[in-house]
Design a protein around this motif. Structure first.
Motif, PDB file in Angstrom:
ATOM      1  N   ASP A   1       7.922   8.604  19.707  1.00 22.60           N
ATOM      2  CA  ASP A   1       9.068   9.179  19.209  1.00 22.60           C
ATOM      3  C   ASP A   1       9.434  10.451  19.891  1.00 22.60           C
TER       4      ASP A   1
ATOM      5  N   HIS B   1       5.827   2.907  16.903  1.00 24.25           N
ATOM      6  CA  HIS B   1       6.943   3.587  16.348  1.00 24.25           C
ATOM      7  C   HIS B   1       8.184   2.828  16.338  1.00 24.25           C
TER       8      HIS B   1
ATOM      9  N   LYS C   1       6.412  22.004  15.082  1.00 24.83           N
ATOM     10  CA  LYS C   1       7.458  22.894  14.939  1.00 24.83           C
ATOM     11  C   LYS C   1       7.681  23.178  13.541  1.00 24.83           C
TER      12      LYS C   1
ATOM     13  N   ARG D   1      -0.944   2.224   4.200  1.00 25.70           N
ATOM     14  CA  ARG D   1      -0.429   1.281   5.219  1.00 25.70           C
ATOM     15  C   ARG D   1      -0.624   1.377   6.642  1.00 25.70           C
ATOM     16  N   PHE D   2      -0.943   2.629   6.895  1.00 24.58           N
ATOM     17  CA  PHE D   2      -1.167   2.833   8.365  1.00 24.58           C
ATOM     18  C   PHE D   2      -2.657   3.693   8.279  1.00 24.58           C
TER      19      PHE D   2
ATOM     20  N   TRP E   1       9.309  23.460   9.747  1.00 27.88           N
ATOM     21  CA  TRP E   1      10.624  23.211   8.992  1.00 27.88           C
ATOM     22  C   TRP E   1      11.722  24.414   8.957  1.00 27.88           C
TER      23      TRP E   1
ATOM     24  N   ILE F   1       0.000  10.800   6.719  1.00 29.98           N
ATOM     25  CA  ILE F   1       1.110  11.455   7.287  1.00 29.98           C
ATOM     26  C   ILE F   1       1.146  12.526   7.291  1.00 29.98           C
ATOM     27  N   GLN F   2       1.612  13.745   8.548  1.00 31.34           N
ATOM     28  CA  GLN F   2       1.436  15.112   8.350  1.00 31.34           C
ATOM     29  C   GLN F   2       2.974  15.263   8.271  1.00 31.34           C
ATOM     30  N   ARG F   3       3.198  16.595   8.367  1.00 30.09           N
ATOM     31  CA  ARG F   3       4.715  17.103   7.985  1.00 30.09           C
ATOM     32  C   ARG F   3       5.789  16.500   9.220  1.00 30.09           C
ATOM     33  N   ASN F   4       5.231  16.283  10.461  1.00 28.77           N
ATOM     34  CA  ASN F   4       6.110  16.039  11.282  1.00 28.77           C
ATOM     35  C   ASN F   4       6.250  14.310  11.694  1.00 28.77           C
ATOM     36  N   GLY F   5       5.509  13.671  10.712  1.00 30.81           N
ATOM     37  CA  GLY F   5       5.429  12.222  10.673  1.00 30.81           C
ATOM     38  C   GLY F   5       4.235  11.778  11.808  1.00 30.81           C
TER      39      GLY F   5
ATOM     40  N   GLN G   1      11.474  12.831  19.282  1.00 30.26           N
ATOM     41  CA  GLN G   1      11.877  13.827  18.389  1.00 30.26           C
ATOM     42  C   GLN G   1      10.773  14.813  17.991  1.00 30.26           C
TER      43      GLN G   1
ATOM     44  N   GLN H   1       0.792  -1.054   0.168  1.00 31.46           N
ATOM     45  CA  GLN H   1      -0.002  -0.044  -0.048  1.00 31.46           C
ATOM     46  C   GLN H   1       0.803   1.043   0.047  1.00 31.46           C
ATOM     47  N   ASP H   2       0.333   2.291  -0.664  1.00 29.18           N
ATOM     48  CA  ASP H   2       1.144   3.516  -0.406  1.00 29.18           C
ATOM     49  C   ASP H   2       1.388   4.090   1.090  1.00 29.18           C
ATOM     50  N   SER H   3       2.306   4.883   1.411  1.00 27.51           N
ATOM     51  CA  SER H   3       2.653   4.939   2.680  1.00 27.51           C
ATOM     52  C   SER H   3       1.343   5.161   3.594  1.00 27.51           C
TER      53      SER H   3
END
Ligand code: SRM
Ligand SMILES: Cc1cc2nc3c(=O)[nH]c(=O)nc-3n(C[C@H](O)[C@H](O)[C@H](O)COP(=O)(O)OP(=O)(O)OC[C@H]3O[C@@H](n4cnc5c(N)ncnc54)[C@H](O)[C@@H]3O)c2cc1C
Ligand code: SF4
Ligand code: FES
Lengths: 125, 836
Positions: free
Chosen positions: B819, B811, B834, B556-557, B836, B561-565, B821, B551-553
């Motif tokens: 995570d 994770h 936060k 799959r979940f 980029w 997905i957002q900019r910070n994962g 980070q 599946q596309d990423s």
């Protein structure tokens, strides 16, 4: 952020000081990745089931410094095993960490060993 | 060693360098280039894209390193202030002097600023360089922060309209002021200009014609414009685009011959009055004309290089000014002499106000030659017409077919195949590449694909207008050599999506690994995996939980997905209707997991910032409260928007909410080549924006009108009418057929609008397939769709009930920690990642 990137340096087989067990083979998905933690590092581990090969690299995508590479899709480009970042689909060679998307980005790679059904990653720290 | 100095590193100056660098005698020259702008030459033609690109990098014609590799010394940010003809040297603004053997003037032009009182006030801009664009954007933002939103553009020519589009995209209410009584006076006739005007005004850009500006009003900052007729336009900024003036100041000062109205005079060798000084590009006055287009400039660069390397190439005696552009989303083209009409010439016109299309061709009285023409709204015939005109090809018997299309029987295009053109036919005018060059690149074995041909001939590497024709030539030449041309999806499968769809079905292939074994090679990649996942889903209605890793990423979940994962959570809210109880649940869940909440453009609620391991916990609570996955992550049905309709609205004709819910429930989870969106409006006021969707349904007297193949996004398209006055059941029947036909035949990531554009026979053909069942597959399409509908399952419910499937929502494989980070920062009363 640059600092964080610097903590990830490619480790080649002969530089390995510690082989760290990060789980059993079946803890990792086939033809995809999982993320493991070692000290403060996040490392992405990939199982290419069709050729029974394993690869490991930093989980940090150098494009925007996000911890995401383990969640990217795997595949190959002209035979070179690669991972595509889930954020902007930049692709990286899992053999030497070089970007395959025509830019200068680079990721660190780590050696992987499979012994008795367990997965070991080689670290130099 | 001869010293060549080039003044000006713009598009034409660069082209000169490129051609000299590639010349066999290159080693006999030292090349030194001065550019006033701070960066190497960039693509001015696509200047406006700078607003969306936000970076100059992609616009550069060549990176700095290219100049080094080619041993060209480029000094950016350096202005030449003087030429000394007697000592053959130039002086920079830093007072450094450099000698030359050959001097190339490629200083281009600057925007013409009409002598209007007050033009130096703050808020008045020009539109030529990246710096100009940066200044415009910055000022617009400043105005907006002060609640000011008005901008005007002076000049209704090509560049003015482009600038107007840009200020509009920056969020300004834009008006265009033109002195002439029509738009693009140099390229269009009245009818064409009226049509273009209507189109542009429908996009919310107002046009004022026949207005002569007298004064810019305001103290320090401008506040309006006073016209000769005494009227005033209140506006907060002005972009001037009223023509160009060649930058001949250096030449004038050095005593080089210049035209009365500006421009350095050149002969057919591009030589100026001073031997060893050449002028090329927009500064050169050739045939008593300044040519404000790149194509003639590139030809000039080629001639100059040839001349200084001892060749004998001359500039063509006449210069072709044909152009094809996309202005404010509308195609506009003119070629040859667009206005020509006299005893010897007949103009054939076609106008369709409803569709906003105007086509005009001027042909010789005996009907044998095409002399010029205009296309507005639909310029798809441009390349063909342009070739007929340029190569003076004899026209077919019914010349009107050229713009109307043959109306009886099959009837191919008038030109037949592009291969019928003479070898000398110029295909790419920017890079002056002929048909012979393109076909030769393949027959000589130098290139074997479109990409290679473009690399080796440079055809269509500039404005791209000729790309369709280059593609056709490449494909036809390959075919004539017995090589098959295929639209393959990637290096792992030598098939198109439609072929793979059929193969999977026929061979009953059930897994991606089997597909690779039987049809492909290697490990696959991020392109073919999602395509195959989509095909498996469309044939077997399997959810993203079965073959998780192809599946596309996002799939799959089961989340975006957002900019910070982290991820977003979007539960389905069919038709946008939601109970207060469910709203409360969404609020409570968001509070509990500290999620940012926002109403989406799709009439539902998005909860952002969920960590991977929280996803199942969040979804468990939502599912317990009766929610389902909204498939916001999938290339699948997203939302069917509704307006409130006849239950409450005083204008409503039918119950649009109930019908939208019924349709969303029917197609929910349906996976497709790209995402699918729908809308249902209760009357023609169209508050659900149904015509901006892949399928839109609008209530009318006597039933529903069904529109298909629209979308918003980067290339907005209104959906077109497929059938009218349908009852509920027929509407759904047609939708089943339409959607299934699209799912079977579209290329990967191709939405319905471009799919229809590519469909041979277009809308008429689609109507035949869907309504008249011309292919005899209607029943099959319906039953396939019914099968998919019957097998629907909520992917999230499936996932949280199965411990094996749950393993992926963590994770770390070797730790339960989250995570560390992730960093969020507060924003209003919520939070965001936060930056980029
Ligand atoms: C959340 C939302 C914006 C919002 O805050 O309102 C949104 C957010 C995204 N949109 Fe959108 N779009 C949203 C409504 C729209 C709309 C409006 C609508 O649906 O009426 C449009 C224009 C209509 C259309 O699609 O034709 C829209 C046109 C796009 C496009 C351009 C599609 C195109 O064909 O050109 C993309 C890019 C793509 O799909 O390739 C896109 C892609 C995206 C992605 C998926 C980008 C990405 O890959 O991260 C965004 C992620 C959403 C997320 O993480 O949840 N989004 N997007 C809206 C979610 C609606 C929903 O409830 O599902
Ligand atoms: C917004 C926009 C859209 C356009 N769209 C199209 C289109 O669709 N199709 C088309 O064919 N054309 C289009 N054009 C026109 C096209 O960009 C020009 O024809 C082309 O750039 C001319 O090239 P040039 O090298 O002669 O001039 P320029 O590209 O202007 O380059 C001249 C350079 O010389 C520098 N210079 C001047 N004097 C000196 C000096 N004394 N010392 C050092 N450097 C100096 C200038 O700073 C500049 O960088 C468009 C132009 C604009 C602004
Ligand atoms: S328009 Fe859509 S894709 Fe673009 S930033 Fe907004 S949400 Fe993201
Ligand atoms: S963050 Fe990985 S490609 Fe952009």
């Amino acid at each position: 952020m640059e600092e964080l990137l610097k903590t990830y340096q490619t480790v080649s087989d002969h530089q390995v000081l510690h082989w760290i067990c990060v789980g059993g083979v079946s803890d990792f998905p086939e033809n995809a990745g999982g993320c493991v933690k070692y000290k403060s590092k996040q490392v992405a581990v990939f199982h290419f089931e069709r050729t029974q090969s394993w690869y490991a690299c930093q989980n940090l995508c150098p494009h925007k410094m996000e911890m995401v590479l383990s969640r990217g899709m795997t595949g190959d480009a002209a035979g070179i095993p690669k991972v595509a970042c889930p954020l902007h689909k930049k692709t990286f060679s899992l053999q030497d960490g070089k970007s395959l998307s025509g830019d200068e980005l680079q990721i660190a790679t780590y050696p992987v060993r499979i012994e008795n059904g367990n997965v070991y990653i080689g670290f130099a720290d | 060693m001869k010293k060549v100095i080039v003044i000006g590193n713009g598009m034409v100056g660069y082209k000169f360098c490129e051609k000299l660098a590639a010349n066999p005698l290159r080693d006999q020259f030292d090349i030194l280039v001065f550019g006033e702008e701070p960066r190497p030459a960039y693509d001015r033609v696509h200047l406006s894209e700078y607003f969306s690109l936000k970076s100059a990098e992609p616009l550069l014609l060549a990176p700095m390193a290219w100049y080094q590799e080619n041993r060209i010394e480029l000094r950016t940010g350096e202005l030449i202030s003087e030429i000394d003809v007697s000592s053959k040297s130039v002086l920079t603004h830093k007072n450094q002097s450099f000698d030359y053997d050959y001097l190339i003037l490629a200083t281009g032009s600057s925007p013409f600023i009409p002598p209007i009182q007050g033009v130096s006030k703050t808020g008045v801009f020009i539109y030529r360089t990246i710096e100009d664009l940066e200044a415009i954007e910055e000022y617009a933002k400043k105005l907006q922060a002060k609640g000011k939103f008005r901008a005007a553009v002076l000049g209704g020519g090509l560049l003015g309209l482009e600038a107007a589009n840009a200020t509009k995209e920056l969020g300004m209410q834009t008006q265009v002021i033109e002195f002439a009584p029509k738009l693009m006076p140099r390229q269009l006739d009245h009818t064409a200009s009226d049509l273009l005007r209507a189109k542009i005004e429908s996009m919310d850009i107002e046009i004022l014609l026949g207005k002569n500006s007298k004064e810019i009003l305001g103290e320090e900052e401008m506040t309006g414009i006073l016209f000769q007729d005494g009227s005033v336009l209140d506006t907060d900024m002005l972009v001037i685009s009223a023509g160009i003036r060649p930058r001949d100041e250096l030449a004038v000062k050095a005593g080089i011959l210049c035209g009365n109205r500006g421009g350095v005079e050149v002969n057919r060798k591009m030589e100026t009055s001073e031997p060893s000084i050449f002028a090329i590009g927009e500064v050169a006055l050739y045939n008593q004309m300044i040519y404000g287009l790149v194509a003639p400039g590139y030809e000039m660069a080629g001639v100059a290089v040839d001349q200084i390397t001892g060749g004998e190439k001359l500039m063509s005696p006449t210069i072709d000014m044909s152009t094809k552009l996309k202005l404010v989303g509308t195609e506009v083209a003119s070629f040859g002499d667009p206005f020509l009409e006299n005893d010897e010439v007949i103009a054939i016109r076609y106008e369709n106000k409803q569709k906003g299309i105007y086509k005009r061709i001027n042909i010789s009285k005996d009907g044998s030659r095409l002399l010029g023409g205009i296309l507005v709204g639909d310029a798809s015939d441009y390349n063909q017409l342009f070739q007929l005109y340029l190569n003076e090809i004899k026209l077919p018997e019914n010349a009107e077919d050229l713009i109307l299309g043959a109306r009886e029987g099959e009837g191919g295009s008038a030109l037949g195949s592009a291969l019928d053109l003479p070898d000398s036919a110029q295909i790419c005018s920017c890079e002056s590449v002929s048909k012979g060059d393109i076909c030769g690149a393949i027959t000589s074995g130098k290139s074997s694909s479109l990409k290679e041909v473009i690399q080796c001939t440079k055809a269509s590497s500039c404005c791209g207008g000729c790309k369709p024709m280059v593609t056709e030539l490449v494909n036809e030449t390959l075919k004539s050599l017995g090589q098959e041309v295929k639209e393959t999806i990637c290096e792992h499968f030598e098939y198109s999506r439609q072929e793979l769809y059929d193969l999977v079905k026929i061979h009953k292939i059930c897994t991606y690994n089997e597909a690779l074994d039987q049809l492909g090679k290697g490990h696959g990649c991020e392109v073919c995996k999602p395509v195959m996942a989509s095909i498996f889903a469309s044939i077997f209605m399997e959810t993203a939980n079965r073959q998780v890793t192809i599946q596309d990423s996002n799939d799959r979940f089961l989340a975006n997905i957002q900019r910070n994962g982290t991820y977003s959570v979007v539960p389905r809210v069919p038709g946008g209707e939601i109970t207060p109880e469910k709203l409360v649940v969404l609020g409570e869940v968001a509070k509990k997991y500290d999620l940012y909440t926002k109403i989406t453009g799709g009439q539902r609620i998005d909860l952002f910032g969920a960590e991977l391991h929280h996803l199942p916990l969040i979804w468990k609570e939502l599912i317990d409260a009766g929610f389902e996955s909204g498939h916001a992550y999938g290339k699948s049905l997203r939302t069917v928007k509704s307006c409130v309709g006849s239950t409450w609205c005083r204008y409503g004709m039918h119950d649009s909410v109930s019908f939208a819910i019924r349709i969303e429930e029917r197609y929910k989870g349906l996976r497709s080549p790209h995402k699918l969106k729908g809308g249902v409006s209760g009357c023609i006021r169209e508050c659900a924006e149904a015509r901006g969707k892949d399928f839109g349904i609008i209530a009318v007297e006597g039933g529903w009108n069904l529109y298909v193949c629209g979308n918003g996004g980067a290339n907005p398209k209104h959906a077109v009418l497929l059938a009218s006055q349908l009852d509920d059941e027929t509407c759904i029947k047609y939708l089943d057929r339409f959607l299934m036909y699209y799912i079977r035949t579209a290329a990967p990531l191709m939405r319905t609008a471009p799919w229809l554009e590519k469909l041979d026979g277009g809308l008429d053909y689609l109507k035949k397939v869907v309504i008249e069942d011309s292919l005899g597959i209607a029943e099959e399409l319906e039953s396939e769709m019914q099968g998919l509908v019957d097998h629907y399952a909520c992917e999230w419910k499936e996932a949280i009930e199965n411990p094996e499937m749950m393993k992926r929502f963590k994770h770390f494989v070797n730790s339960d920690e989250s995570d560390d980070q992730l960093v969020f920062v507060p924003m209003r009363e919520q939070k965001m990642p936060k930056p980029w």
